[in-house]
Design an enzyme around this catalytic site. Structure first.
Site: not given
Length: 247
Positions: A144-147, A164
């Protein structure tokens, strides 16, 4: 066996031979063991958005188990690791208690890797090692996101399509020069890896994952119960333009 039973079995066998995709789908078992990777400075909604949707699966449609995994059993805060990331010295930093450490975490079917300011921390070696060692045993890996920053650093995303957070696009993609980054996407699926765009996009991706694993009608019901407007088109992405991300 009765003639009717024999004919029924023969018909089913014939359909599965004619349509192997139907046979493969019939043999797929929905995942039951979920893990969320925790680290200091994780993004709240990256974790609790997907978990809200999955908690409704657990209550209504299937038995699934959740494991919250971190380097130690100490409470994990969303507070950033450096004062420079907290210029107002705010204390708006809730914590969450892990259930397992990297050392004793159980085998998982699904690992969710959230983003947040903590993905920029310099000392994430043990976290990266856990992702690297765990991935081969997973059915699915969700970022998720910047994961996706953390997963890209392990090399797991090399040669794969991923996306991202668009507001952090430039800083993320430098961590995966061999990744086929998709600049305009709400989420991307490549094999058993699902990657989503920024923060709330994790909910959309999770609902799509639920639709694939537990049925579209169940995912729709969950989004309605959450009173969440589910963006079902993975290519819908107004934020690429908003943040000037170009292909």
């Amino acid at each position: 066996m009765s003639l009717k039973g024999s004919l029924t079995r023969a018909l089913i066998h014939g359909l599965l031979c004619l349509y192997p995709a139907v046979a493969a789908q019939a043999q797929v078992t929905p995942p039951t063991n979920y893990g969320v990777l925790l680290f200091r400075g994780y993004e709240l909604l990256d974790v609790f958005g997907p978990l809200e949707a999955l908690s409704l699966v657990a209550r209504q449609f299937d038995k699934i188990d959740l494991h919250l995994i971190a380097e130690s059993l100490d409470p994990v805060t969303i507070a950033p690791q450096t004062a420079a990331m907290n210029s107002f010295n705010s204390t708006f930093s809730p914590t969450i208690n892990p259930t397992h450490t990297f050392a004793d975490a159980p085998d998982l079917d699904v690992l969710i890797v959230p983003g947040g300011m903590g993905t920029r921390a310099p000392n994430m070696t043990t976290t990266l090692d856990y992702i690297t060692e765990t991935y081969p045993k997973l059915q699915y890996l969700l970022t998720v996101c910047t994961g996706s920053t953390l997963v890209a650093k392990t090399g797991i995303l090399d040669g794969k399509r991923a996306t991202t957070n668009k507001a952090s696009w430039d800083s993320v993609i430098t961590n995966g020069p061999n990744v086929d980054w998709v600049p305009e996407a709400r989420w991307v699926v490549d094999g058993n890896i699902w990657s989503s765009s920024g923060i709330s996009a994790g909910i959309d991706a999770t609902l799509a994952f639920i639709a694939e694993s537990y049925g579209k009608e169940n995912a729709t019901l969950i989004s309605d119960q959450m009173e969440y407007e589910w963006h079902e088109d993975s290519s819908w992405d107004p934020y690429a333009g908003r943040w000037g991300v170009k292909g």
